[in-house]
Write an enzyme that holds these catalytic residues in place. Structure first.
Site, PDB file in Angstrom:
ATOM      1  N   GLN A  27     -23.805 -29.879 -16.950  1.00  0.00           N
ATOM      2  CA  GLN A  27     -23.541 -30.534 -15.928  1.00  0.00           C
ATOM      3  C   GLN A  27     -22.961 -32.032 -16.316  1.00  0.00           C
ATOM      4  O   GLN A  27     -22.126 -32.549 -16.079  1.00  0.00           O
ATOM      5  CB  GLN A  27     -24.386 -30.671 -14.493  1.00  0.00           C
ATOM      6  CG  GLN A  27     -23.875 -31.173 -13.390  1.00  0.00           C
ATOM      7  CD  GLN A  27     -22.743 -30.345 -12.856  1.00  0.00           C
ATOM      8  OE1 GLN A  27     -22.553 -29.375 -13.191  1.00  0.00           O
ATOM      9  NE2 GLN A  27     -21.720 -31.413 -12.256  1.00  0.00           N
ATOM     10  N   HIS A  67     -19.819 -33.697 -18.007  1.00  0.00           N
ATOM     11  CA  HIS A  67     -18.616 -34.169 -17.440  1.00  0.00           C
ATOM     12  C   HIS A  67     -18.819 -35.490 -16.910  1.00  0.00           C
ATOM     13  O   HIS A  67     -19.799 -36.055 -16.528  1.00  0.00           O
ATOM     14  CB  HIS A  67     -18.594 -33.392 -15.843  1.00  0.00           C
ATOM     15  CG  HIS A  67     -18.174 -31.906 -16.052  1.00  0.00           C
ATOM     16  ND1 HIS A  67     -16.683 -31.614 -16.457  1.00  0.00           N
ATOM     17  CD2 HIS A  67     -18.695 -30.795 -15.987  1.00  0.00           C
ATOM     18  CE1 HIS A  67     -16.831 -30.340 -16.506  1.00  0.00           C
ATOM     19  NE2 HIS A  67     -18.024 -29.836 -16.145  1.00  0.00           N
ATOM     20  N   GLU A  89     -22.687 -29.387  -4.868  1.00  0.00           N
ATOM     21  CA  GLU A  89     -21.464 -28.354  -5.262  1.00  0.00           C
ATOM     22  C   GLU A  89     -21.884 -27.249  -5.784  1.00  0.00           C
ATOM     23  O   GLU A  89     -21.381 -26.187  -5.284  1.00  0.00           O
ATOM     24  CB  GLU A  89     -20.770 -29.263  -6.306  1.00  0.00           C
ATOM     25  CG  GLU A  89     -19.634 -28.541  -6.823  1.00  0.00           C
ATOM     26  CD  GLU A  89     -18.636 -29.121  -7.783  1.00  0.00           C
ATOM     27  OE1 GLU A  89     -19.367 -30.137  -8.760  1.00  0.00           O
ATOM     28  OE2 GLU A  89     -17.414 -28.707  -8.312  1.00  0.00           O
ATOM     29  N   HIS A  90     -23.086 -27.488  -6.943  1.00  0.00           N
ATOM     30  CA  HIS A  90     -23.533 -26.241  -7.344  1.00  0.00           C
ATOM     31  C   HIS A  90     -24.996 -26.319  -7.487  1.00  0.00           C
ATOM     32  O   HIS A  90     -25.891 -27.407  -7.481  1.00  0.00           O
ATOM     33  CB  HIS A  90     -23.463 -26.285  -8.935  1.00  0.00           C
ATOM     34  CG  HIS A  90     -22.170 -26.383  -9.365  1.00  0.00           C
ATOM     35  ND1 HIS A  90     -21.694 -27.499 -10.152  1.00  0.00           N
ATOM     36  CD2 HIS A  90     -20.870 -25.877  -9.305  1.00  0.00           C
ATOM     37  CE1 HIS A  90     -20.435 -27.610 -10.419  1.00  0.00           C
ATOM     38  NE2 HIS A  90     -19.866 -26.319  -9.787  1.00  0.00           N
ATOM     39  N   ASP A 146     -18.202 -21.479 -14.298  1.00  0.00           N
ATOM     40  CA  ASP A 146     -17.035 -22.197 -14.441  1.00  0.00           C
ATOM     41  C   ASP A 146     -15.555 -21.416 -14.993  1.00  0.00           C
ATOM     42  O   ASP A 146     -14.623 -21.819 -14.967  1.00  0.00           O
ATOM     43  CB  ASP A 146     -17.202 -23.332 -15.249  1.00  0.00           C
ATOM     44  CG  ASP A 146     -17.965 -24.264 -14.679  1.00  0.00           C
ATOM     45  OD1 ASP A 146     -17.893 -24.485 -13.409  1.00  0.00           O
ATOM     46  OD2 ASP A 146     -18.597 -25.295 -15.297  1.00  0.00           O
ATOM     47  N   HIS A 178       3.329 -27.513  33.983  1.00  0.00           N
ATOM     48  CA  HIS A 178       2.363 -26.196  33.392  1.00  0.00           C
ATOM     49  C   HIS A 178       2.150 -25.569  34.582  1.00  0.00           C
ATOM     50  O   HIS A 178       2.282 -24.314  34.400  1.00  0.00           O
ATOM     51  CB  HIS A 178       1.407 -27.151  33.001  1.00  0.00           C
ATOM     52  CG  HIS A 178       1.302 -27.456  31.506  1.00  0.00           C
ATOM     53  ND1 HIS A 178       1.992 -28.624  31.278  1.00  0.00           N
ATOM     54  CD2 HIS A 178       0.813 -27.093  30.466  1.00  0.00           C
ATOM     55  CE1 HIS A 178       1.924 -28.989  30.053  1.00  0.00           C
ATOM     56  NE2 HIS A 178       1.206 -28.070  29.414  1.00  0.00           N
TER      57      HIS A 178
END
Lengths: 459, 459
Positions: A265, A268, A334-335, A368, A427
């Site tokens: 991780q 990144h 996210e993960h 991934d 209406h």
């Protein structure tokens, strides 16, 4: 390593609503390019307005200015697509990824309903979007996986036309691995234009690039700002920010694997690795393994990973696994990686995450590429309200109202009453005009299968 | 009445990407309130920043300034909720609407999948959002239908906590019809705060109002701008703009009904009625009926309807029904009404619309209240990429990756190859660390039913 517990852990894992910080290096680069100190928002607004006004000329100018190459032809030709070749093993790996992601999304339920009852027919039709654009980041490495993990769900959804935009290299070329992946996925067209100008092209359309209904795919800060600005005119699948992983580990976890997952991780740029464990011993051992594995990484990955670990990594000691899962739901990662004695037993408690990676054989890095689900997952706490990229992102629901005359006579009067309570006299009258003796005609109804088949052909 | 055909019709029904025009009256009101000529964006940014900084105090100040009342208690008490009473017939109509909308959404497929195969387990879990905020416009009439048509799908989705914000009247009260509808839907809490400040409260949270995961519901220009600005921090279901209806009618249609449906649309401020017919005679007859019905409307509806008809109504003569449907798909209307001899036979050709109203008994006005599907549908051409409010808007997908060791051994090496091709060395190593002789442990798997039941409890 600071170990957080209890309220301090809760505070550290509570998302704040601050804007994404703009690195000084970005501001410096902007000043060098534009001769003034603009914000990224101002830069993007300027580029988008120019693309809208000048179309292809603007795309060429900005590509020259920002990517250092002036593309004569914006579109990659069929010949270039067909000629692209890469290492056969890598090609096979791309084929494997495409087939596994496709097989996964083919299982996603994606059907509507059309209920023919005593009321007539009511239902939802499912229709694929007509044209989707996928943004594939360029830069140092060709992100073939991003192309696969966005375009394949769109293809499975039945989208008849998928186009890709991606920044060209300095020699004007598009990386052959991207072209091979586009071929394997069945992408219709590829354009060599990236950044905010690429997003502008997809949103507004130019002479060369057709406007799309929705733009999918991650990108750098400028791409994300551009996606936000065009949202509403064009659909976007998400606003992806820096990536993050939260690992829940108990004393049974192998510290080597925990460290390896955190480091995957961390490499990144801007990533946030989080470790929550019920074992203080494990936290210490992971730290040791992490240091060793970090030093063994080549550059530039080592520097990026070190920055993530030093600047943003959070380490939490939880009282028990229930607290660990509570913290994970609070953070909405996210993960979420579950490295515990019995990880499946925890899954029922997961309420907020992009993806859950269950057990040591299911590391996030596998997800991934080839596990199956799209790796484009909600970041920055948006897993509270967003889903990973999936088939639904590329389909719309159309509501169907086809009540019969008897039903109208029964539910029409209360509907007219509600309309008048809301001040909507016309209406009420539109309803009441049908309640007169001259009854509206009855019509034969249709089946869902016939309707979805007919509507799935695209434009 | 100008009758458009062919290319002129296509041009008129092609959506342009222009910003929503800001009426001069709005700018004048802003100047009167703020003492300077700010844009609506500037006004909203100022209000949101203030709510974020000062919480409840800001909510009270803005409500006093903009709605003319300073609420001591922002939350409507249980006693006030319980005491609200309205005309019994209206109460029954609200009950009918709630039950029909609920019955409709209970039919929507909303399940995940978890495939236990030779690979291990891969799937998608479906989880309700934890807390949803529904914005209910105030103003001249209480929009109880909006509350029902957003909160009910959220309730069906399993959202454990739904809160409502709505602007108070000048005496500080909330319309009893809104409170009754909130009770019938089972809304948990109601707050008397509207406008951009109401959206800010839902997005950031204050001492009184809890922050929500997603905000649903339409509103005026300031509300929509505020929703756009908080998007990303909080989910939003759509950016609703002025409403629109496209009627497709052939020579069998009753011009009275066509006119009534166009007029029901037209009485909304800023609405765009569109008529596409294969019969020139019908176009002329509709115009006659429309004039008569328009004059018979009470004020202020007559003026609003006249403005819509004069300023924005479009009338198209199509060569045949195939062209009529092509034009409808091009326009991607919020509402598509099919008033033709055999309307069900056309439904298969509909690819872009919020809702389709099939036949003369299914007028759009019925759909606004009691037909079943939510009346919150995509406007302004966003039906190209958005769906009407539905159960999915209030649920997330969580991807599950739980492959087994054999699968990892098979797909791990190509995954590592792809990771290295993308320059992600630590990803490759995280995978390869598990391919050593010391195999990761196998774990028992779980069932989808147990997981969704466990996860559906909310926070």
């Amino acid at each position: 390593m600071q170990i957080l517990q209890g309220d301090a852990a809760r505070a550290a894992l509570t998302r704040s609503f601050s804007e994404i910080p703009v690195p000084e290096s970005v501001l410096t680069r902007i000043e060098a390019t534009f001769g003034e100190r603009l914000t990224p928002d101002e830069v993007v607004a300027r580029i988008l307005a120019d693309v809208r006004a000048r179309g292809d000329d603007a795309l060429r100018d900005w590509t020259e200015r920002l990517d250092g190459t002036r593309p004569a032809a914006l579109e990659v030709t069929r010949d270039e697509m067909g000629a692209a070749q890469i290492d056969p093993a890598l090609h096979d790996a791309i084929r494997l990824a495409v087939s596994r992601v496709r097989a996964f999304y083919e299982q996603q339920p994606a059907h509507g309903f059309l209920e023919h009852g005593p009321d007539g027919a009511l239902g939802q039709l499912i229709r694929p979007l007509s044209r989707v654009g996928v943004y594939v980041p360029g830069g140092l490495a060709p992100l073939v996986s991003t192309l696969i993990h966005t375009a394949v769900p769109a293809r499975v959804a039945g989208v008849p036309e998928i186009i890709v935009t991606t920044p060209p290299a300095r020699d004007g070329s598009v990386n052959p691995a991207i072209l091979v992946a586009a071929r394997e996925v069945g992408v219709d067209r590829v354009f060599r234009v990236g950044g905010a100008q690429g997003i502008g092209a997809l949103a507004y359309g130019t002479a060369s690039v057709p406007a799309v209904d929705k733009i999918a795919g991650p990108g750098n800060l400028f791409v994300v700002i551009a996606k936000r600005m065009v949202y509403g005119q064009t659909g976007i699948e998400s606003l992806p920010g820096p990536t993050e992983t939260l690992v829940v580990a108990d004393d049974s976890a192998d510290p080597r694997f925990v460290a390896a997952d955190l480091l995957a991780q961390a490499e990144h740029l801007g990533a946030e690795p989080v470790l929550v464990s019920t074992s203080r011993d494990l936290l210490v051992e992971v730290q040791n393994k992490l240091n060793g594995q970090l030093e063994a990484l080549p550059e530039p990955n080592r520097s990026w990973a070190r920055d993530s670990v030093v600047s943003r990594m959070k380490v939490v000691l939880a009282a028990d696994l229930a607290e660990a899962l509570d913290l994970a739901n609070l953070y909405a990662p996210e993960h979420l990686c579950l490295l515990t004695r019995d990880p499946w037993s925890l899954l029922g408690q997961v309420r907020r995450a992009g993806g859950v990676f269950v057990g040591e054989a299911s590391m996030e890095a596998l997800g991934d590429y080839v596990a199956g689900p799209s790796h484009v997952m909600p970041t920055g706490g948006t897993a509270r309200f967003m889903s990973p990229v999936n088939v639904r992102d590329f389909q719309n629901i159309i509501s169907v109202v086809g009540v019969n005359e008897e039903t109208l006579r029964r539910i029409g009067p209360p509907a007219a009453l509600l309309a008048r309570a809301e001040g909507l006299e016309a209406h009420a009258r539109a309803i009441e005009s049908r309640l007169t003796p001259e009854a509206p005609e009855a019509h034969p109804e249709a089946t869902l299968e016939a309707l979805e088949e007919a509507g799935g052909q695209g434009l």
